[in-house]
Write an enzyme that holds these catalytic residues in place. Structure first.
Site, PDB file in Angstrom:
ATOM      1  N   SER A 203     -28.470 -74.800  79.075  1.00 19.30           N
ATOM      2  CA  SER A 203     -29.230 -74.561  78.165  1.00 19.30           C
ATOM      3  C   SER A 203     -30.343 -75.899  77.617  1.00 19.30           C
ATOM      4  O   SER A 203     -31.508 -76.416  78.763  1.00 19.30           O
ATOM      5  CB  SER A 203     -28.456 -74.683  77.054  1.00 19.30           C
ATOM      6  N   GLU A 348     -28.066 -63.747  76.702  1.00 17.31           N
ATOM      7  CA  GLU A 348     -27.848 -64.927  75.836  1.00 17.31           C
ATOM      8  C   GLU A 348     -27.874 -64.763  74.516  1.00 17.31           C
ATOM      9  O   GLU A 348     -26.683 -65.616  74.254  1.00 17.31           O
ATOM     10  CB  GLU A 348     -29.729 -65.299  76.610  1.00 17.31           C
ATOM     11  N   HIS A 448     -25.118 -66.729  76.626  1.00 14.78           N
ATOM     12  CA  HIS A 448     -25.914 -68.015  76.900  1.00 14.78           C
ATOM     13  C   HIS A 448     -24.381 -68.946  77.351  1.00 14.78           C
ATOM     14  O   HIS A 448     -22.866 -69.342  76.371  1.00 14.78           O
ATOM     15  CB  HIS A 448     -26.224 -68.632  75.522  1.00 14.78           C
TER      16      HIS A 448
END
Length: 529
Positions: A203, A348, A448
């Site tokens: 990330s 995600e 995610h």
């Protein structure tokens, strides 16, 4: 023979041989003093080691400064404080402080060879998180790697700027480079190979890795890169991401400086404002920066809470650290030529949208409104490709699929193709649908960050157990790449119609056609509104 060759490819390469290291010990001599960590049966951990001076008072918003050496043996059995940040639901962030530039080292107990080193950059949108949340003992024990997890300045402390302020908008990235310099100087003391360092992150950590690939100051500080859900090309159209205006993860320097000037005025630190004098009186301040450096950290976080904090969570380009927008640097081929392992997760955006959709399901009208805001007169085309009926009549899941493909999957593939023009790139997609999740009441899929429990323990915001076979495979791949620069699958070809991308899921092997799965050819024809 083919079977033997395949088996050999799947095994991680042996660590690089080097001078014999000292016997495994709880005490290690760093370049600033002795540290005492914790030794278990199969790994050692050293926590809370300072890699730069505390960035407080006059050192707030300055480049990281050297650590003052200490005498005696420093306790390294518990982590340092997380960096000052906005409140969040992350249970691993306890008592955050400005004095936070610490790192943690996990090593195998077995010594005698130089191990590959992985430096891990945590995620959290450049505004939350801490390196100590990532327990790396499996990468050390099973993968044979030395793993370093770090803190770096966040939010207004990491990405603040003012006209004329050296380092504007890049203090967090500078911290990462300081940590890499520490690793080059100290890896050997922990049994690591200082000439075989892999910079990895997820990330915002992955975006940081991509940024460091384009930063002149990072040249020579690492040898390989792992980018997890953090392509330099990540961007979003207006309205698709919770109503936010169109943008990307990077900001130009003037915008950061303008936001800093407005914050100074808000806090009474403008050039015509007043500030307390040293004798307790009140007088005019001609030093906005000095005034802001004297402002309590809690006041800074409070003043940047809510939507306004985004102004100080975007690293600034047009700066010495990032001369160019990292996305433009990739397009121009201006980056360090290092092997790269890069990928994303299959679903995600469910990790973002699902946190709301689970409790207050999005309506079809909200989905339509989001598409209209994002794509204007193209919204109908998008809705036809992503009909609600294809997602169990859940508008939130259709919305998440659109955002996943437009914001994450296709930019990741495009960024990897750009990298692959000049260096070795190995693509993957994490696609496990039944791993640890926030809870069991929503179809989170491969959201995610959901690959993290397969590499690290301590991911306390997810519940459940990672499938052991897939976890073992991913540790083997990540550690093997750190050792040799090649995983167990072919490198990506920038010219291939279907570049090889390895799918990672329990019970599944082989490649995935990322462009087809995420409709990237379609997205190439859809302009933002």
């Amino acid at each position: 023979m083919k079977v033997l060759l395949l088996a050999a490819m799947l095994l991680p390469a042996p660590p690089v041989a080097g001078p014999p290291a000292a016997p495994a010990s709880a005490v290690v001599h760093t370049d600033h003093g002795l540290v005492r960590g914790t030794v278990t049966g199969r790994h050692r951990t050293f926590q809370g080691i300072p890699y730069a001076a505390p960035p407080v008072r006059s050192l707030r918003w300055r480049a990281p400064q050297p650590v003052v050496p200490w005498s005696g043996v420093r306790d390294a059995t518990k982590p340092g404080a997380p960096c000052a940040q906005q409140p969040s639901a992350d249970p691993t962030v306890v008592d955050p402080r400005e004095d936070c530039l610490y790192l943690n080292v996990t090593t195998p107990v077995a010594r005698g060879v130089r191990r590959p080193v992985i430096v891990w950059l945590h995620g959290g949108a450049f505004q939350t998180g801490t390196g100590s949340a990532y327990d790396a003992h499996r990468l050390a024990e099973q993968g044979g790697a030395v793993v370093v997890t770090i803190n770096y300045r966040l939010g207004v402390f990491g990405y603040f700027g003012l006209p004329g302020l050296p380092g504007t908008g890049t203090f967090g990235l500078q911290d990462q480079q300081a940590a890499l310099r520490w690793v080059r100087a100290n890896a050997a003391a922990f049994g690591g190979d200082p000439h075989n360092v892999t910079l990895a992150g997820q990330s915002a950590g992955g975006l940081s890795v991509c940024a460091q690939l384009t930063s002149p100051g990072a040249a020579g500080l690492f040898d390989k890169a792992i980018i997890q859900s953090g392509s330099c090309l990540t961007s979003w159209p207006a309205g698709l991401f919770f109503g936010m205006p169109a943008g990307s993860q990077w900001s130009n320097r003037p915008a950061v400086e303008d936001a800093g000037t407005r914050l100074a005025g808000k806090l009474g630190c403008g050039v015509t404002s007043y500030a307390a004098t040293s004798d307790g009186g009140v007088g005019a301040s001609a030093d906005p920066l000095g005034c802001l450096r004297a402002t309590p950290a809690a006041d800074l976080t409070a003043a940047t809470a809510g939507a306004g904090q985004a102004a100080f969570t975007l690293p600034a380009y047009g700066t010495p650290v990032l001369p160019r927008n990292p996305a433009d640097a990739l397009r121009a081929g201006v980056f360090h030529r290092l092997p790269v392992l890069s990928g994303s997760t299959r679903d995600e955006f469910r990790g973002f949208l699902g946190a709301v959709d689970e409790w207050a399901p999005y309506s079809a009208q909200q989905y339509t409104d989001a598409l209209t805001a994002a794509f204007g007169d193209q919204a109908g085309r998008v809705a036809a490709r992503y009909p609600v009926s294809a997602y169990g009549n859940r508008p939130g899941l259709a919305w998440a699929a659109v955002a996943t493909d437009r914001m994450w999957a296709c930019p990741t593939l495009a960024g990897d193709r750009l990298l692959a023009r000049h260096t070795a790139v190995y693509g993957y997609e994490f696609a496990e649908q039944h791993g640890p999740a926030l809870d069991a009441t929503y179809p989170w899929g491969a959201s995610h960050g959901y690959e993290l429990p397969y590499l690290f323990d301590g991911i306390r915001w997810l519940t459940g157990t990672a499938q052991p076979g897939l976890a073992d495979e991913m540790v083997r791949v990540w550690a093997g790449f750190a050792a040799t620069g090649t995983p167990s699958w072919p490198r990506m070809s920038a010219r291939a119609r279907t570049p090889y991308v390895r799918g990672l899921a329990s019970g599944a092997t082989g490649s995935v056609d990322l462009a087809a799965e995420h409709r990237c050819d379609f997205w190439a024809t859809v302009p933002d509104a």
